[in-house]
Design a protein around this motif. Structure first.
Motif, PDB file in Angstrom:
ATOM      1  N   SER A 241       0.877  -1.176   0.000  1.00  0.00           N
ATOM      2  CA  SER A 241       0.000   0.000   0.000  1.00  0.00           C
ATOM      3  C   SER A 241       0.916   1.228   0.000  1.00  0.00           C
ATOM      4  N   HIS A 242       0.321   2.395  -0.171  1.00  0.00           N
ATOM      5  CA  HIS A 242       1.143   3.616  -0.158  1.00  0.00           C
ATOM      6  C   HIS A 242       0.696   4.544   0.968  1.00  0.00           C
ATOM      7  N   LYS A 243       0.429   3.918   2.104  1.00  0.00           N
ATOM      8  CA  LYS A 243      -0.098   4.673   3.247  1.00  0.00           C
ATOM      9  C   LYS A 243       0.809   5.838   3.660  1.00  0.00           C
ATOM     10  N   TYR A 244       2.122   5.615   3.586  1.00  0.00           N
ATOM     11  CA  TYR A 244       3.034   6.618   4.139  1.00  0.00           C
ATOM     12  C   TYR A 244       3.823   7.425   3.108  1.00  0.00           C
ATOM     13  N   ASP A 245       3.584   7.164   1.819  1.00  0.00           N
ATOM     14  CA  ASP A 245       4.354   7.973   0.858  1.00  0.00           C
ATOM     15  C   ASP A 245       3.466   8.746  -0.123  1.00  0.00           C
ATOM     16  N   LEU A 246       2.144   8.508  -0.102  1.00  0.00           N
ATOM     17  CA  LEU A 246       1.275   9.233  -1.045  1.00  0.00           C
ATOM     18  C   LEU A 246       0.067   9.800  -0.308  1.00  0.00           C
ATOM     19  N   ASN A 247      -0.527  10.848  -0.917  1.00  0.00           N
ATOM     20  CA  ASN A 247      -1.778  11.429  -0.393  1.00  0.00           C
ATOM     21  C   ASN A 247      -1.697  11.746   1.101  1.00  0.00           C
ATOM     22  N   MET A 248      -0.663  12.467   1.478  1.00  0.00           N
ATOM     23  CA  MET A 248      -0.469  12.852   2.880  1.00  0.00           C
ATOM     24  C   MET A 248      -1.303  14.106   3.188  1.00  0.00           C
ATOM     25  N   PRO A 249      -1.746  14.276   4.432  1.00  0.00           N
ATOM     26  CA  PRO A 249      -2.529  15.478   4.787  1.00  0.00           C
ATOM     27  C   PRO A 249      -1.789  16.765   4.418  1.00  0.00           C
ATOM     28  N   GLU A 250      -0.461  16.751   4.497  1.00  0.00           N
ATOM     29  CA  GLU A 250       0.318  17.955   4.146  1.00  0.00           C
ATOM     30  C   GLU A 250       0.158  18.298   2.667  1.00  0.00           C
ATOM     31  N   THR A 251      -0.018  17.275   1.833  1.00  0.00           N
ATOM     32  CA  THR A 251      -0.172  17.546   0.398  1.00  0.00           C
ATOM     33  C   THR A 251      -1.547  18.178   0.130  1.00  0.00           C
ATOM     34  N   TYR A 252      -2.574  17.679   0.832  1.00  0.00           N
ATOM     35  CA  TYR A 252      -3.910  18.289   0.677  1.00  0.00           C
ATOM     36  C   TYR A 252      -3.839  19.778   1.065  1.00  0.00           C
ATOM     37  N   ALA A 253      -3.131  20.042   2.158  1.00  0.00           N
ATOM     38  CA  ALA A 253      -3.033  21.437   2.624  1.00  0.00           C
ATOM     39  C   ALA A 253      -2.261  22.277   1.602  1.00  0.00           C
ATOM     40  N   PHE A 254      -1.268  21.655   0.986  1.00  0.00           N
ATOM     41  CA  PHE A 254      -0.462  22.382  -0.005  1.00  0.00           C
ATOM     42  C   PHE A 254      -1.310  22.756  -1.237  1.00  0.00           C
ATOM     43  N   ALA A 255      -2.281  21.891  -1.580  1.00  0.00           N
ATOM     44  CA  ALA A 255      -3.167  22.193  -2.715  1.00  0.00           C
ATOM     45  C   ALA A 255      -3.901  23.512  -2.445  1.00  0.00           C
ATOM     46  N   VAL A 256      -4.291  23.711  -1.191  1.00  0.00           N
ATOM     47  CA  VAL A 256      -4.998  24.952  -0.834  1.00  0.00           C
ATOM     48  C   VAL A 256      -4.034  26.143  -0.932  1.00  0.00           C
TER      49      VAL A 256
END
Ligand code: NOJ
Length: 575
Positions: A241-256
């Motif tokens: 799985s990619h639990k720890y290397d993809l789609n991190m909460p920090e990336t969602y925040a960066f989109a904003v």
């Protein structure tokens, strides 16, 4: 064609985006590689097709190990594609035609040859060391990568450098090393690069592999997964799985944060994310109250069988997860996927149904270059592949590749644009040039010139659909409702698009048999049929509408006629 939009709306999103893969579009210099002056030569073609925005795969300076997705200078143009003056002219010429320019922004990684990385790799105390993710190997002896992460293209996601005895992280290929977004200088620099292009006047960005921007701070091992082959429904593959290397909460925040940055600019600019994950993960990129990206690509269409029920199910799932004002972007093809026409077994009737669906669904349609003429995929041997992913698997025996059911090299969907039946399909100004990938032999029949001359061609079908979409606010911004058609739902997909009092109906016959269906309106007015010669709706004596084999239609309730002047019988003039 009638204007059926009853209400004018302020629309900042494009009507239709065309995706140009610069290497393969038009070679004006005659060296076999597509270039920016070549694209400028073809802008009138795109304007005539009705396109009002273009997304360009990268044409920035690069050693071209991954055809431009491995960048060594984010603010310069690759000499094989032209100069900065060519870029400025392209932008000017596009804006003069009312077209928006969308650049491909590769925030996630740099080329291994980027001076930043060279510095970073040179010593542990180089000022750029922390711009990338360096770690010691696992004990004992540090001979093993720091954790169990896998690269998207397979194999460990870590590359060892003996000079500093440390490993560096990459998500895609070892020639593209991931930047460390936890280092404030990286974030600042990449945002400045965005400003550089925004200040020049570009209208938006397609964000490459955005979901891979941040990783878990502790770099924890990813859990195992049962999934071996990659799919478009989740990121798990190769039993990880990619639990720890993809789609991190920090990336969602960066989109904003990215949205906040582009919102400083007028006129408004656009952000489209290339992100992979479950629908729930994708949803996060739109941000709380739609304060994030405008759109993300939805790739599941590229692997959905050509069956109306399967599409209906998927569209309903998307409508539920991404209700208006968020916009979906259904991907029908791009430079990484098998071409649509090949997936449809070269069936023009099916390709017209797909085009009608693509241009009448909610969201912004992206047309991959050549899709409008039904360019097929090429077969290129893995050993001869220009694509690094193809070369990586060239050792696999052919029978094993076949069992995978998808193509390992992406060269097949990147062959030169087929403009005519001449030498090099009109791709290069130099008839003796050797194009960087061989021209598909089908170009003698499948080319722009031939299809422009045929009113019933796929090209003309796309052109008529784009024009209809432009005219009709319900198609551009209207709400979407599926229409249940009962038993024929195995063969027919039907839906309604509504914007204020403008309503249109789309009926698509996915079968090779004529269909008769209940008509949802009493007096339908045909606006479009994939059968070019059709002027009027076909209805049976019992009032049911008739769809010919593989026919797609768009219709609206016929506007009521103005009352006649009773004394003269003339229609009164409206001042
Ligand atoms: C996704 C792009 O679409 C693909 O072509 C590229 O190779 C990878 N990102 C790496 O940048």
């Amino acid at each position: 064609m009638k204007d059926i939009s009853r209400k004018s709306v302020a629309i900042t999103t494009p009507n239709v985006v065309y995706h140009v893969y610069p290497r393969s579009f038009r070679d004006s210099s005659g060296d076999g590689i597509g270039d920016i002056p070549g694209i400028i030569e073809k802008l009138d073609y795109l304007a005539d097709l009705g396109v009002d925005a273009i997304w360009f795969s990268p044409f920035f300076r690069s050693p071209q190990r991954d055809q431009g997705y491995d960048i060594s200078d984010f603010c310069d143009i690759a000499p094989e594609h032209g100069t900065m003056a060519d870029f400025d002219r392209l932008l000017k010429e596009m804006h003069a035609r009312g077209m928006k320019m969308i650049l491909d922004l590769v925030l996630c990684h740099t080329s291994i040859d980027h001076p930043w990385f060279r510095g970073s790799a040179s010593s542990r105390d180089n000022p750029k060391r922390n711009w990338y993710i360096w770690r010691d190997g696992r004990k004992p002896g540090g001979r093993k990568p720091p954790n169990n992460w896998k690269a998207m293209t397979g194999g460990p996601a870590w590359l060892y450098f003996s000079n500093t005895d440390q490993w560096v992280y990459f998500h895609f290929m070892p020639s593209q090393i991931d930047l460390n977004y936890r280092e404030p200088d990286v974030k600042r620099t990449m945002m400045d690069i965005m400003r550089f292009w925004l200040d020049k006047g570009v209208d938006g960005f397609r964000l490459d592999l955005l979901h891979a921007l941040y990783e878990d701070e502790q770099l924890r091992d990813n859990p195992l997964s049962w999934r071996f082959l990659p799919s478009d429904k989740s990121t798990s593959a190769l039993f990880r799985s990619h639990k720890y290397d993809l789609n991190m909460p920090e990336t969602y925040a960066f989109a904003v944060e990215l949205r906040r940055l582009i919102d400083e600019y007028e006129p408004k600019r656009l952000l489209i994310g290339e992100v992979f994950g479950t629908m729930d993960e994708l949803r996060h990129y739109y941000g709380p109250d739609s304060t994030g990206l405008h759109m993300v690509f939805l790739f599941e269409f590229t692997s959905t069988p050509f069956r109306p029920q399967r599409y209906a199910k998927l569209i309903c799932r998307v409508e539920k997860a991404l209700p208006a004002p968020d916009l979906p972007t259904y991907v029908f093809g791009n430079h990484d996927r098998m071409r649509l026409m090949t997936r449809l077994n070269h069936h023009t009737g099916k390709a017209k149904i797909a085009a009608t669906m693509q241009l009448t669904l909610r969201g912004v349609p992206f047309i991959y270059y050549g899709e409008e003429i039904g360019m097929p995929n090429s077969r290129i041997k893995l050993r001869e592949s220009r694509d690094p992913v193809g070369r990586k698997y060239a050792w696999l025996p052919a029978f094993q590749i076949k069992t995978l059911g998808f193509s390992l090299s992406r060269d097949g969907c990147r062959t030169p644009m087929q403009w005519d039946d001449g030498s090099n399909a009109g791709f290069s100004s130099n008839p003796a040039a050797v194009p960087w990938l061989p021209v598909h032999p089908a170009h003698e029949d499948v080319n722009v010139a031939a299809q422009q001359a045929d009113p019933n061609s796929l090209w003309n079908c796309y052109r008529r659909l784009i024009a209809l979409r432009k005219e009709c606010s319900a198609l551009r911004v209207g709400a979407f409702d599926l229409i249940p058609v009962g038993k024929p739902s195995k063969k027919c997909l039907a839906y309604r698009r509504t914007h204020y009092e403008s309503t249109v109906f789309v009926y698509l016959n996915f079968s090779g048999k004529e269909l008769r269906l209940r008509c949802p309106v009493e007096n339908p007015d045909l606006l479009f049929s994939t059968y070019e010669e059709r002027n009027e709706m076909l209805t049976a004596p019992d009032g049911r509408l008739i769809l010919a084999p593989f026919e797609g239609i768009v219709f609206a309730p016929r506007p009521e006629k103005p009352p006649k002047d009773l004394t003269t019988g003339n229609v009164p003039e409206v001042n």
